[in-house]
Design a protein around this motif. Structure first.
Motif, PDB file in Angstrom:
ATOM      1  N   PHE A 119       0.843  -1.192   0.000  1.00 37.94           N
ATOM      2  CA  PHE A 119       0.000   0.000   0.000  1.00 37.94           C
ATOM      3  C   PHE A 119       0.882   1.247   0.000  1.00 37.94           C
ATOM      4  CE2 PHE A 119      -2.164  -3.438   2.094  1.00 37.94           C
ATOM      5  CZ  PHE A 119      -3.460  -3.387   1.616  1.00 37.94           C
ATOM      6  N   GLY A 120       0.674   2.129  -0.975  1.00 43.10           N
ATOM      7  CA  GLY A 120       1.455   3.359  -1.035  1.00 43.10           C
ATOM      8  C   GLY A 120       0.594   4.589  -1.165  1.00 43.10           C
ATOM      9  N   ASP A 121       1.212   5.749  -1.110  1.00 42.73           N
ATOM     10  CA  ASP A 121       0.645   7.094  -1.238  1.00 42.73           C
ATOM     11  C   ASP A 121       0.432   7.737   0.124  1.00 42.73           C
ATOM     12  OD1 ASP A 121      -0.276   9.495  -2.443  1.00 42.73           O
ATOM     13  OD2 ASP A 121      -0.928   8.333  -4.148  1.00 42.73           O
ATOM     14  N   ARG A 122      -0.671   8.426   0.348  1.00 43.33           N
ATOM     15  CA  ARG A 122      -0.781   9.319   1.507  1.00 43.33           C
ATOM     16  C   ARG A 122      -2.093   9.139   2.264  1.00 43.33           C
ATOM     17  NH1 ARG A 122       4.283  11.782   2.302  1.00 43.33           N
ATOM     18  NH2 ARG A 122       5.304  11.435   0.303  1.00 43.33           N
ATOM     19  N   ALA A 123      -2.040   9.494   3.551  1.00 47.11           N
ATOM     20  CA  ALA A 123      -3.239   9.517   4.378  1.00 47.11           C
ATOM     21  C   ALA A 123      -2.994  10.425   5.571  1.00 47.11           C
ATOM     22  CB  ALA A 123      -3.604   8.112   4.858  1.00 47.11           C
ATOM     23  N   THR A 124      -4.064  10.877   6.193  1.00 47.98           N
ATOM     24  CA  THR A 124      -3.963  11.702   7.398  1.00 47.98           C
ATOM     25  C   THR A 124      -3.846  10.790   8.612  1.00 47.98           C
ATOM     26  OG1 THR A 124      -5.294  13.452   6.384  1.00 47.98           O
ATOM     27  CG2 THR A 124      -5.091  13.486   8.782  1.00 47.98           C
ATOM     28  N   ILE A 139      -4.847  -2.727   6.637  1.00 44.31           N
ATOM     29  CA  ILE A 139      -4.640  -4.175   6.579  1.00 44.31           C
ATOM     30  C   ILE A 139      -5.920  -4.930   6.935  1.00 44.31           C
ATOM     31  CG2 ILE A 139      -3.404  -6.105   7.636  1.00 44.31           C
ATOM     32  CD1 ILE A 139      -0.979  -4.259   7.908  1.00 44.31           C
ATOM     33  N   ASP A 140      -6.630  -4.488   7.960  1.00 44.85           N
ATOM     34  CA  ASP A 140      -7.881  -5.154   8.344  1.00 44.85           C
ATOM     35  C   ASP A 140      -8.895  -5.106   7.207  1.00 44.85           C
ATOM     36  OD1 ASP A 140      -6.784  -5.692  10.787  1.00 44.85           O
ATOM     37  OD2 ASP A 140      -7.860  -4.101  11.861  1.00 44.85           O
ATOM     38  N   THR A 141      -8.970  -3.973   6.536  1.00 45.41           N
ATOM     39  CA  THR A 141      -9.917  -3.815   5.432  1.00 45.41           C
ATOM     40  C   THR A 141      -9.554  -4.727   4.266  1.00 45.41           C
ATOM     41  OG1 THR A 141     -10.338  -1.508   6.048  1.00 45.41           O
ATOM     42  CG2 THR A 141     -10.908  -2.166   3.806  1.00 45.41           C
ATOM     43  N   ALA A 142      -8.273  -4.808   3.969  1.00 43.91           N
ATOM     44  CA  ALA A 142      -7.814  -5.675   2.878  1.00 43.91           C
ATOM     45  C   ALA A 142      -8.152  -7.132   3.172  1.00 43.91           C
ATOM     46  CB  ALA A 142      -6.319  -5.505   2.661  1.00 43.91           C
ATOM     47  N   LYS A 143      -7.872  -7.579   4.391  1.00 46.08           N
ATOM     48  CA  LYS A 143      -8.153  -8.968   4.756  1.00 46.08           C
ATOM     49  C   LYS A 143      -9.653  -9.265   4.680  1.00 46.08           C
ATOM     50  CE  LYS A 143      -4.166  -9.736   7.795  1.00 46.08           C
ATOM     51  NZ  LYS A 143      -3.736 -10.016   9.189  1.00 46.08           N
ATOM     52  N   LYS A 144     -10.448  -8.317   5.112  1.00 41.96           N
ATOM     53  CA  LYS A 144     -11.897  -8.517   5.086  1.00 41.96           C
ATOM     54  C   LYS A 144     -12.392  -8.651   3.647  1.00 41.96           C
ATOM     55  CE  LYS A 144     -16.271  -6.642   6.800  1.00 41.96           C
ATOM     56  NZ  LYS A 144     -16.931  -5.538   7.535  1.00 41.96           N
ATOM     57  N   TRP A 145     -11.896  -7.794   2.746  1.00 39.84           N
ATOM     58  CA  TRP A 145     -12.323  -7.883   1.348  1.00 39.84           C
ATOM     59  C   TRP A 145     -11.900  -9.216   0.739  1.00 39.84           C
ATOM     60  CZ3 TRP A 145     -10.658  -8.913  -3.478  1.00 39.84           C
ATOM     61  CH2 TRP A 145     -11.540  -8.602  -4.524  1.00 39.84           C
TER      62      TRP A 145
END
Length: 430
Positions: A119-124, A139-145
């Motif tokens: 996962f790359g780029d930016r976030a607050t 990571i949790d969101t990726a695993k759930k999908w």
């Protein structure tokens, strides 16, 4: 303005008043939208001899990256809204899925090296000292999908996760502090959409969705999710090439593979005959070669070729309307994962398609319509630098142009609500 200000003569005061009036006029002009509606002298896609359309399905590595990027954006937006009352700056549109290594076998193979999801780029990550655990959310969101969409993939052992997201840049973060009903565009970019879909486009989209539907997977549990459909039309004849792996644990040997492949093929033919008016020729797993054993069969362990054959990346898959339409104008922006409130690379690409569909449905006499939205960085997203509506049809009159313009104006007036819906994940964009 009082006339007794020291050092300013009466004519100077009058000139200043006139100047202020001019500023107000210019402000009003600046708020007017530059919308050009015209007849496009072009042959509708259905009347063109050649048409090529591609659709990448749920288990394709590029689709996986798009879908996870967008899901992470939606989940982050929810957290930002709950904790801070607004969607904060983030762009999760640089995701790369590096293929792993695997040994497929009749009766079930093994993953020898896991895939790597980067996962790359930016976030607050922080607001006034309050931290957001962006990495954990990602990571949790990726695993759930992955759990929800790839039945045979072990999210703990078949995939590794690497988060390289960084804190947002000062300049782009400042856009989110400027207030106003809508935010300024954070890029100078263009989005384009069109309507309606052609028959070739519809069958490419509907066929992949059928092959990855719950009903189909229940009937054919030994089929994987990594579906790719390529449809090429010449006049009224369309060739459809489908790639979809079978799951090796369900396949006893080569003859079993080809027997089950034939069962799937019969179901595909039935679906296409019921849902496509064109004359069709269908190929399914065209690389297969009887007599070559494993080498002549398309098998996977997990349902996706990312296990050992092909990597994936955000933006290399379907456009925001779910297709890769080679005969149509499309933007090269990777929309998935971009923030939904100021990034026009996402907002305008989705909105242009929404506007195009509404114009095509509500303005009678239109064969096709193309909508272009061009932004200017720093200007409100509700006021594009240019809106171009190109209408294809035999008799395009001023009334039709006026109706199309009104639809554009109404949609741009309500862009704040549109962005809210985008942030909530109400639009499928891959």
């Amino acid at each position: 303005m009082p006339n007794h200000i020291s050092g300013i003569k009466e004519p100077d005061i009058a000139a200043r008043k006139n100047f202020l009036k001019l500023l107000k006029v210019f402000a009003v002009i600046n708020l007017m939208r530059n919308i050009v509606v015209e007849r496009l002298n072009a042959l509708p896609i259905e009347k063109q001899r050649i048409e090529v359309v591609e659709r990448k399905g749920i288990g394709h590595p590029d689709y996986i990256c798009d879908a996870i990027a967008e899901r992470v954006s939606v989940e982050l937006s929810k957290v930002y809204m709950k904790r801070f009352g607004a969607v904060l700056h983030h762009n999760i549109d640089k995701i790369f899925l590096a293929a792993g290594e695997a040994e497929q076998r009749f009766g079930g193979g093994v993953i020898t090296k896991p895939m790597l999801l980067v996962f790359g780029d930016r976030a607050t990550y922080e607001v006034e000292g309050e931290r957001i655990d962006v990495d954990a959310i990602t990571i949790d969101t990726a695993k759930k999908w992955l759990n929800e969409n790839l039945r045979f993939l072990d999210v703990e052992n078949h995939v590794k996760y690497q988060v390289e997201l960084k804190q947002v840049s000062t300049a782009l973060a400042d856009i989110f502090k400027r207030g106003g009903d809508v935010l300024p565009a954070n890029d100078t970019s263009v989005g384009v959409g069109y309507a309606p879909f052609s028959r070739t486009e519809r069958i490419a989209l509907e066929l992949e969705r059928f092959l990855n539907s719950r009903e189909f997977k229940q009937s054919f549990p030994y089929t994987g999710e990594d579906v790719k459909v390529m449809a090429s039309r010449i006049d009224e004849n369309v060739d459809i090439i489908i790639a979809m792996p079978l799951i090796d644990r369900f396949i006893e040997n080569e003859s079993d593979y080809f027997r089950k492949k034939e069962e799937v093929m019969e179901s595909i033919k039935e679906f296409v005959s019921k849902n496509c008016e064109l004359k069709t020729n269908i190929l399914f797993n065209a690389l297969d070669s009887p007599g070559r054993g494993l080498a002549g069969c398309y098998l996977t362990i997990t349902g996706t070729c990312a296990e050992n054959a092909d990597s994936g990346e955000v933006g290399r898959g379907n456009r925001v309307n779910g297709l890769i339409p080679l005969n149509r104008p499309v933007s090269n922006e990777a929309a998935a994962g971009k923030n939904p409130v100021s990034h026009v690379g996402k907002i305008y690409n989705v909105l242009s398609n929404v506007i195009a569909r509404e114009i095509q449905e509500k303005v009678s006499g239109i064969e096709e319509v193309y909508v272009w939205l061009l932004s200017q960085i720093g200007q409100p997203i509700s006021h594009p630098k240019l809106v171009s509506v190109q209408i294809v049809g035999a008799n395009i009159d001023e009334t039709m142009k006026k109706e199309a313009r009104e639809i554009v104006e109404k949609r741009l007036d309500s862009i704040k609500q549109f962005c809210t819906e985008l942030a909530e994940g109400k639009y499928r964009i891959y």
